[in-house]
Write a protein that holds these residues in place. Structure first.
Motif, mmCIF file in Angstrom:
data_model
loop_
_atom_site.group_PDB
_atom_site.id
_atom_site.type_symbol
_atom_site.label_atom_id
_atom_site.label_comp_id
_atom_site.label_asym_id
_atom_site.label_seq_id
_atom_site.Cartn_x
_atom_site.Cartn_y
_atom_site.Cartn_z
ATOM 1 N N ALA A 51 0.833 -1.206 0.000
ATOM 2 C CA ALA A 51 0.000 0.000 0.000
ATOM 3 C C ALA A 51 0.866 1.254 0.000
ATOM 4 C CB ALA A 51 -0.930 -0.010 1.216
ATOM 5 N N PHE A 52 1.959 1.221 0.765
ATOM 6 C CA PHE A 52 2.881 2.361 0.774
ATOM 7 C C PHE A 52 3.501 2.533 -0.614
ATOM 8 C CE2 PHE A 52 7.325 3.918 2.029
ATOM 9 C CZ PHE A 52 6.953 5.257 2.055
ATOM 10 N N ALA A 53 3.913 1.429 -1.229
ATOM 11 C CA ALA A 53 4.497 1.493 -2.578
ATOM 12 C C ALA A 53 3.501 2.104 -3.566
ATOM 13 C CB ALA A 53 4.914 0.098 -3.035
ATOM 14 N N ALA A 54 2.242 1.709 -3.453
ATOM 15 C CA ALA A 54 1.220 2.241 -4.366
ATOM 16 C C ALA A 54 1.008 3.735 -4.136
ATOM 17 C CB ALA A 54 -0.087 1.472 -4.181
ATOM 18 N N ALA B 113 11.209 22.348 -4.930
ATOM 19 C CA ALA B 113 11.175 23.674 -4.286
ATOM 20 C C ALA B 113 12.325 23.852 -3.296
ATOM 21 C CB ALA B 113 9.842 23.881 -3.578
ATOM 22 N N ILE B 114 12.690 22.796 -2.569
ATOM 23 C CA ILE B 114 13.703 22.969 -1.509
ATOM 24 C C ILE B 114 14.806 21.905 -1.563
ATOM 25 C CG2 ILE B 114 12.239 24.232 0.126
ATOM 26 C CD1 ILE B 114 11.781 21.555 1.630
ATOM 27 N N GLY B 115 14.892 21.191 -2.689
ATOM 28 C CA GLY B 115 15.923 20.152 -2.788
ATOM 29 C C GLY B 115 16.372 19.972 -4.223
ATOM 30 N N ASP B 116 16.490 18.716 -4.638
ATOM 31 C CA ASP B 116 17.017 18.446 -5.979
ATOM 32 C C ASP B 116 16.032 17.669 -6.846
ATOM 33 O OD1 ASP B 116 17.148 16.185 -4.498
ATOM 34 O OD2 ASP B 116 19.205 15.657 -5.023
ATOM 35 N N ALA B 117 14.752 17.767 -6.509
ATOM 36 C CA ALA B 117 13.684 17.259 -7.379
ATOM 37 C C ALA B 117 13.787 15.761 -7.669
ATOM 38 C CB ALA B 117 13.641 18.054 -8.697
ATOM 39 N N ASP B 118 14.149 14.984 -6.652
ATOM 40 C CA ASP B 118 14.225 13.540 -6.901
ATOM 41 C C ASP B 118 13.525 12.689 -5.838
ATOM 42 O OD1 ASP B 118 15.946 13.815 -4.771
ATOM 43 O OD2 ASP B 118 17.705 12.965 -5.776
ATOM 44 N N HIS B 119 12.863 13.300 -4.853
ATOM 45 C CA HIS B 119 12.330 12.476 -3.762
ATOM 46 C C HIS B 119 11.270 11.478 -4.252
ATOM 47 C CE1 HIS B 119 11.703 11.131 0.280
ATOM 48 N NE2 HIS B 119 10.422 11.447 0.252
ATOM 49 N N GLY B 120 10.390 11.931 -5.154
ATOM 50 C CA GLY B 120 9.374 11.016 -5.695
ATOM 51 C C GLY B 120 10.018 9.878 -6.463
ATOM 52 N N ALA B 121 10.953 10.212 -7.319
ATOM 53 C CA ALA B 121 11.641 9.178 -8.109
ATOM 54 C C ALA B 121 12.427 8.240 -7.198
ATOM 55 C CB ALA B 121 12.569 9.843 -9.126
ATOM 56 N N ASN B 122 13.108 8.801 -6.196
ATOM 57 C CA ASN B 122 13.884 7.960 -5.266
ATOM 58 C C ASN B 122 12.989 6.947 -4.563
ATOM 59 O OD1 ASN B 122 16.295 9.299 -5.760
ATOM 60 N ND2 ASN B 122 16.185 10.596 -3.924
ATOM 61 N N MET B 123 11.897 7.449 -3.982
ATOM 62 C CA MET B 123 11.020 6.567 -3.196
ATOM 63 C C MET B 123 10.278 5.567 -4.094
ATOM 64 S SD MET B 123 11.595 7.345 -0.090
ATOM 65 C CE MET B 123 10.329 6.284 0.628
ATOM 66 N N ALA B 124 9.880 6.025 -5.291
ATOM 67 C CA ALA B 124 9.164 5.116 -6.202
ATOM 68 C C ALA B 124 10.101 4.011 -6.683
ATOM 69 C CB ALA B 124 8.591 5.898 -7.381
ATOM 70 N N ARG B 125 11.343 4.358 -6.980
ATOM 71 C CA ARG B 125 12.308 3.336 -7.405
ATOM 72 C C ARG B 125 12.546 2.330 -6.281
ATOM 73 N NH1 ARG B 125 15.787 6.615 -8.797
ATOM 74 N NH2 ARG B 125 17.059 6.624 -6.923
ATOM 75 N N GLY B 126 12.740 2.838 -5.077
ATOM 76 C CA GLY B 126 13.014 1.954 -3.940
ATOM 77 C C GLY B 126 11.846 1.049 -3.621
ATOM 78 N N MET B 127 10.633 1.617 -3.599
ATOM 79 C CA MET B 127 9.479 0.791 -3.231
ATOM 80 C C MET B 127 9.086 -0.159 -4.360
ATOM 81 S SD MET B 127 9.058 1.231 -0.081
ATOM 82 C CE MET B 127 7.639 0.118 0.070
ATOM 83 N N ALA B 128 9.387 0.196 -5.613
ATOM 84 C CA ALA B 128 9.162 -0.758 -6.715
ATOM 85 C C ALA B 128 10.093 -1.958 -6.536
ATOM 86 C CB ALA B 128 9.389 -0.077 -8.066
ATOM 87 N N ALA B 129 11.317 -1.707 -6.102
ATOM 88 C CA ALA B 129 12.256 -2.820 -5.856
ATOM 89 C C ALA B 129 11.779 -3.662 -4.682
ATOM 90 C CB ALA B 129 13.664 -2.271 -5.600
ATOM 91 N N VAL B 130 11.201 -3.020 -3.665
ATOM 92 C CA VAL B 130 10.630 -3.774 -2.531
ATOM 93 C C VAL B 130 9.484 -4.662 -3.009
ATOM 94 C CG1 VAL B 130 9.284 -3.528 -0.392
ATOM 95 C CG2 VAL B 130 11.364 -2.159 -0.731
ATOM 96 N N VAL B 131 8.589 -4.107 -3.821
ATOM 97 C CA VAL B 131 7.460 -4.898 -4.338
ATOM 98 C C VAL B 131 7.975 -6.071 -5.175
ATOM 99 C CG1 VAL B 131 5.489 -4.840 -5.939
ATOM 100 C CG2 VAL B 131 5.744 -3.056 -4.196
ATOM 101 N N ALA B 132 9.011 -5.841 -5.964
ATOM 102 C CA ALA B 132 9.594 -6.937 -6.756
ATOM 103 C C ALA B 132 10.102 -8.040 -5.830
ATOM 104 C CB ALA B 132 10.712 -6.404 -7.651
ATOM 105 N N ALA B 133 10.715 -7.653 -4.715
ATOM 106 C CA ALA B 133 11.207 -8.651 -3.751
ATOM 107 C C ALA B 133 10.043 -9.394 -3.094
ATOM 108 C CB ALA B 133 12.071 -7.978 -2.683
#
Ligand code: ADP
Ligand code: MG
Ligand code: MG
Length: 208
Positions: free
Chosen positions: A13-16, A31-51
């Protein structure tokens, strides 16, 4: 009692949620960083779902060890080690068991928060994921000790996480990339606190 299956449902559910909110999380980080938090978390949780799709786990400890190590190895940036440590410590606290009672669940979540603190040294008000997770766990503990059901306690935790996330808007960032902006970080919602509120909301939907 919270079963291994429910814990897997929480992670899915978190991954979704992260996938659905990927662009919004990245917009906050732009706005306050390097514009990758969504991509970072989506990549990581997609790998978790694959596992999760590839194997089954015979204990809560083994499940969360895999989740934590997957995040550490697939997410670049601050959030990989922070979320990775959260889940690793959760698993160590839970141990080689196949279900958790509400107290053990709360204790494992608290151990996860302590892992985040050990890694990133965030304090209250630093404008990080700590500011969503810490009040959420305080609300969870308070509700459980006043005799609330796990469902009600997790709902209270999710409300507190959302309030904590919203409270990051006026904060001046003191940790992570956003801290480089100084005063210019004020007026923006922290991306990590936003993804953490999604994690707690997913728990409230799946673990009770
Ligand atoms: P990066 O900043 O390396 O690009 P992300 O964008 O994925 O990593 O994650 C940024 C989020 O990580 C922030 O919004 C904040 O909530 C969290 N964060 C950054 N540094 C710390 C820290 N030292 N302690 C706790 N959380 C932190
Ligand atoms: Mg970033
Ligand atoms: Mg980055």
């Amino acid at each position: 009692m919270t079963s291994l299956d429910s814990l897997v449902s929480w992670l899915r559910a978190f991954a979704a949620s992260v996938e659905e909110q990927k662009d919004a999380l990245t917009a906050l980080d732009s706005a306050i960083g390097d514009a990758d938090h969504g991509a970072n978390m989506a990549r990581g949780m997609a790998a978790v779902v694959a596992a999760l799709d590839a194997q089954s786990f015979d204990s809560v400890g083994a499940l969360f060890k895999k989740v934590g190590m997957t995040l550490v190895s697939t997410v670049g940036g601050a959030s990989g080690p922070l979320y990775g440590t959260l889940f690793l410590r959760f698993g160590t606290s839970a141990g080689e068991v196949s279900e958790l009672d509400p107290q053990a669940l709360a204790k494992a979540l608290r151990a996860g928060l302590e892992g985040v603190v050990a890694r990133g040294r965030p304090e209250a008000g630093d404008k990080t994921m700590f500011d969503a997770l810490s009040p959420a766990l305080d609300a969870l503990d308070a509700a459980l000790s006043s005799g609330a059901s796990l469902a009600d306690a997790l709902t209270a935790a999710s409300r507190a996480a959302d309030a904590g996330r919203d409270a990051t808007v006026p904060m001046l960032a003191r940790k992570g990339r956003a801290s480089y902006l100084g005063e210019r970080s004020v007026g923006h919602q922290d991306p990590g606190a936003t993804s953490t509120a999604l994690l707690v909301a997913a728990a409230a939907r799946t673990l009770a």
